[in-house]
Motif scaffolding. Sequence first.
Motif, PDB file in Angstrom:
ATOM      1  N   UNK A 114       0.849  -1.188   0.000  1.00 22.12           N
ATOM      2  CA  UNK A 114       0.000   0.000   0.000  1.00 22.12           C
ATOM      3  C   UNK A 114       0.884   1.238   0.000  1.00 22.12           C
ATOM      4  N   UNK A 115       0.621   2.153  -0.929  1.00 22.72           N
ATOM      5  CA  UNK A 115       1.406   3.385  -0.972  1.00 22.72           C
ATOM      6  C   UNK A 115       0.475   4.590  -0.900  1.00 22.72           C
ATOM      7  N   UNK A 116       0.990   5.663  -0.320  1.00 26.03           N
ATOM      8  CA  UNK A 116       0.211   6.888  -0.104  1.00 26.03           C
ATOM      9  C   UNK A 116       0.913   8.044  -0.815  1.00 26.03           C
ATOM     10  N   UNK A 117       0.214   8.705  -1.724  1.00 31.58           N
ATOM     11  CA  UNK A 117       0.768   9.904  -2.350  1.00 31.58           C
ATOM     12  C   UNK A 117       2.099   9.671  -3.019  1.00 31.58           C
ATOM     13  N   UNK A 118       2.298   8.489  -3.601  1.00 30.43           N
ATOM     14  CA  UNK A 118       3.596   8.141  -4.195  1.00 30.43           C
ATOM     15  C   UNK A 118       3.844   8.913  -5.483  1.00 30.43           C
ATOM     16  N   UNK A 119       5.105   9.182  -5.752  1.00 30.21           N
ATOM     17  CA  UNK A 119       5.488   9.705  -7.052  1.00 30.21           C
ATOM     18  C   UNK A 119       5.686   8.556  -8.039  1.00 30.21           C
ATOM     19  N   UNK A 120       5.805   8.900  -9.312  1.00 28.83           N
ATOM     20  CA  UNK A 120       6.020   7.935 -10.389  1.00 28.83           C
ATOM     21  C   UNK A 120       7.341   8.279 -11.072  1.00 28.83           C
ATOM     22  N   UNK A 121       7.873   7.375 -11.879  1.00 27.57           N
ATOM     23  CA  UNK A 121       9.146   7.676 -12.555  1.00 27.57           C
ATOM     24  C   UNK A 121       9.040   8.974 -13.369  1.00 27.57           C
ATOM     25  N   UNK A 122       9.997   9.892 -13.180  1.00 25.42           N
ATOM     26  CA  UNK A 122       9.919  11.185 -13.859  1.00 25.42           C
ATOM     27  C   UNK A 122      10.455  11.134 -15.288  1.00 25.42           C
ATOM     28  N   UNK A 123      10.258  12.242 -15.979  1.00 23.61           N
ATOM     29  CA  UNK A 123      10.809  12.441 -17.318  1.00 23.61           C
ATOM     30  C   UNK A 123      11.857  13.538 -17.193  1.00 23.61           C
ATOM     31  N   UNK A 124      13.113  13.224 -17.458  1.00 20.91           N
ATOM     32  CA  UNK A 124      14.192  14.177 -17.209  1.00 20.91           C
ATOM     33  C   UNK A 124      14.957  14.540 -18.484  1.00 20.91           C
ATOM     34  N   UNK A 125      14.504  14.079 -19.636  1.00 21.71           N
ATOM     35  CA  UNK A 125      15.156  14.433 -20.888  1.00 21.71           C
ATOM     36  C   UNK A 125      14.774  15.851 -21.306  1.00 21.71           C
ATOM     37  N   UNK A 126      15.593  16.426 -22.174  1.00 20.26           N
ATOM     38  CA  UNK A 126      15.282  17.731 -22.736  1.00 20.26           C
ATOM     39  C   UNK A 126      15.610  18.876 -21.799  1.00 20.26           C
ATOM     40  N   UNK A 127      15.140  20.091 -22.123  1.00 24.33           N
ATOM     41  CA  UNK A 127      15.442  21.261 -21.296  1.00 24.33           C
ATOM     42  C   UNK A 127      14.684  21.220 -19.975  1.00 24.33           C
ATOM     43  N   UNK A 128      15.090  22.079 -19.050  1.00 28.10           N
ATOM     44  CA  UNK A 128      14.430  22.142 -17.756  1.00 28.10           C
ATOM     45  C   UNK A 128      12.952  22.457 -17.924  1.00 28.10           C
ATOM     46  N   UNK A 129      12.074  21.708 -17.268  1.00 22.47           N
ATOM     47  CA  UNK A 129      10.633  21.940 -17.439  1.00 22.47           C
ATOM     48  C   UNK A 129      10.224  23.307 -16.916  1.00 22.47           C
ATOM     49  N   UNK A 130       9.209  23.872 -17.554  1.00 21.90           N
ATOM     50  CA  UNK A 130       8.625  25.113 -17.064  1.00 21.90           C
ATOM     51  C   UNK A 130       7.603  24.795 -15.976  1.00 21.90           C
ATOM     52  N   UNK A 131       7.176  25.820 -15.255  1.00 29.63           N
ATOM     53  CA  UNK A 131       6.152  25.625 -14.229  1.00 29.63           C
ATOM     54  C   UNK A 131       4.862  25.096 -14.842  1.00 29.63           C
ATOM     55  N   UNK A 132       4.530  25.582 -16.034  1.00 29.35           N
ATOM     56  CA  UNK A 132       3.312  25.132 -16.706  1.00 29.35           C
ATOM     57  C   UNK A 132       3.419  23.657 -17.085  1.00 29.35           C
ATOM     58  N   UNK A 133       4.567  23.212 -17.553  1.00 24.97           N
ATOM     59  CA  UNK A 133       4.748  21.800 -17.901  1.00 24.97           C
ATOM     60  C   UNK A 133       4.648  20.913 -16.665  1.00 24.97           C
ATOM     61  N   UNK A 134       5.184  21.397 -15.544  1.00 29.77           N
ATOM     62  CA  UNK A 134       5.133  20.621 -14.311  1.00 29.77           C
ATOM     63  C   UNK A 134       3.701  20.493 -13.799  1.00 29.77           C
ATOM     64  N   UNK A 135       2.922  21.558 -13.921  1.00 33.11           N
ATOM     65  CA  UNK A 135       1.531  21.499 -13.494  1.00 33.11           C
ATOM     66  C   UNK A 135       0.727  20.529 -14.353  1.00 33.11           C
ATOM     67  N   UNK A 136       1.054  20.481 -15.628  1.00 32.03           N
ATOM     68  CA  UNK A 136       0.319  19.598 -16.537  1.00 32.03           C
ATOM     69  C   UNK A 136       0.684  18.136 -16.324  1.00 32.03           C
ATOM     70  N   UNK A 137       1.957  17.860 -16.034  1.00 32.56           N
ATOM     71  CA  UNK A 137       2.424  16.484 -15.867  1.00 32.56           C
ATOM     72  C   UNK A 137       3.517  16.473 -14.807  1.00 32.56           C
ATOM     73  N   UNK A 138       3.214  16.011 -13.591  1.00 34.84           N
ATOM     74  CA  UNK A 138       4.207  16.085 -12.514  1.00 34.84           C
ATOM     75  C   UNK A 138       5.456  15.254 -12.773  1.00 34.84           C
ATOM     76  N   UNK A 139       5.412  14.358 -13.763  1.00 35.56           N
ATOM     77  CA  UNK A 139       6.633  13.621 -14.099  1.00 35.56           C
ATOM     78  C   UNK A 139       7.694  14.553 -14.673  1.00 35.56           C
ATOM     79  N   UNK A 140       7.268  15.660 -15.273  1.00 35.33           N
ATOM     80  CA  UNK A 140       8.208  16.653 -15.796  1.00 35.33           C
ATOM     81  C   UNK A 140       8.401  17.737 -14.731  1.00 35.33           C
ATOM     82  N   UNK A 141       9.072  17.363 -13.643  1.00 39.27           N
ATOM     83  CA  UNK A 141       9.257  18.317 -12.556  1.00 39.27           C
ATOM     84  C   UNK A 141      10.708  18.779 -12.480  1.00 39.27           C
ATOM     85  N   UNK A 142      10.861  19.995 -12.008  1.00 37.12           N
ATOM     86  CA  UNK A 142      12.188  20.615 -12.016  1.00 37.12           C
ATOM     87  C   UNK A 142      13.129  19.978 -10.993  1.00 37.12           C
TER      88      UNK A 142
END
Length: 280
Positions: A114-142
Amino acid sequence: MVRIGERMVLYSLDGAEDGLPALSFSGTPSTRWKRPDALAAIESSGVRLATPDRPGYGGSTRQPGRTVASVAEDAAAVADALGWDRFAVTGGSGGGPHALACAALLPDRVTRCAVIGSNAPPIVDGPEPTEEEELADPRRNRTSWQAVHGDLRPGFEETARSIMAAVEAGGPEIPPQPGADPGPPAREDPSAMARLTATFVTSHDGWLDDHVAFATPWGFELGDIRVPVSLWHGSADERAGKYIDILSAAIPHAERKYYVGGHIPPANAFRELLRWLTLT
């Protein structure tokens, strides 16, 4: 405490001595020390809960270069020391991926996960994500991007200083649940201050190594998990809800669970999760 080669792994042990064996993995950052409300939930849940500190936290020896999958060795060592052949696993927030790793890599020993509020594998390729990209998909987090491409330690140290300054000014140990009043000042509670110090003052190595592990290959496939899995998140935790969408699509037969609250579950939700671990 158990020894694994030259490393030490420290852990706490709570709950009824004859309770169902279970391992708990704390969030990022946090240590094995539980708050009184969590201890009360454990005592009434029917589990015997061991909570190991990951390397770099709470006195456990640092393990540079560890992956999420590395936790399986520590989990097996703690279970062996306690004489547990079979056990359940749970993890909150950054502890979630570590519980999932045990479910994937120790299928003959783990009964439920059982997991609570777990994160998932992120996406770290490409340029640093913008705040808007992070809000849309938390895998693309700074944070994950910087774990691979930059240096997280200065930011963590500044965050820790800010948290401890707020505590010294009279703030509570944890943020209140949505709509609830703040708790009592943590500075007036020596146990609360010990927990905060262990998390935000002396465990920066574990905090950093967790994020590097999240941002690099986890060392197992979510789709390989075959034990029963429940994925929990709070009604006010929108980010976790997006992560759960991803995890539930990747983990066969995963069961989604909701509770009223934020990222840190209230005692009644934590108690319900622990009781889910005891189902057969």
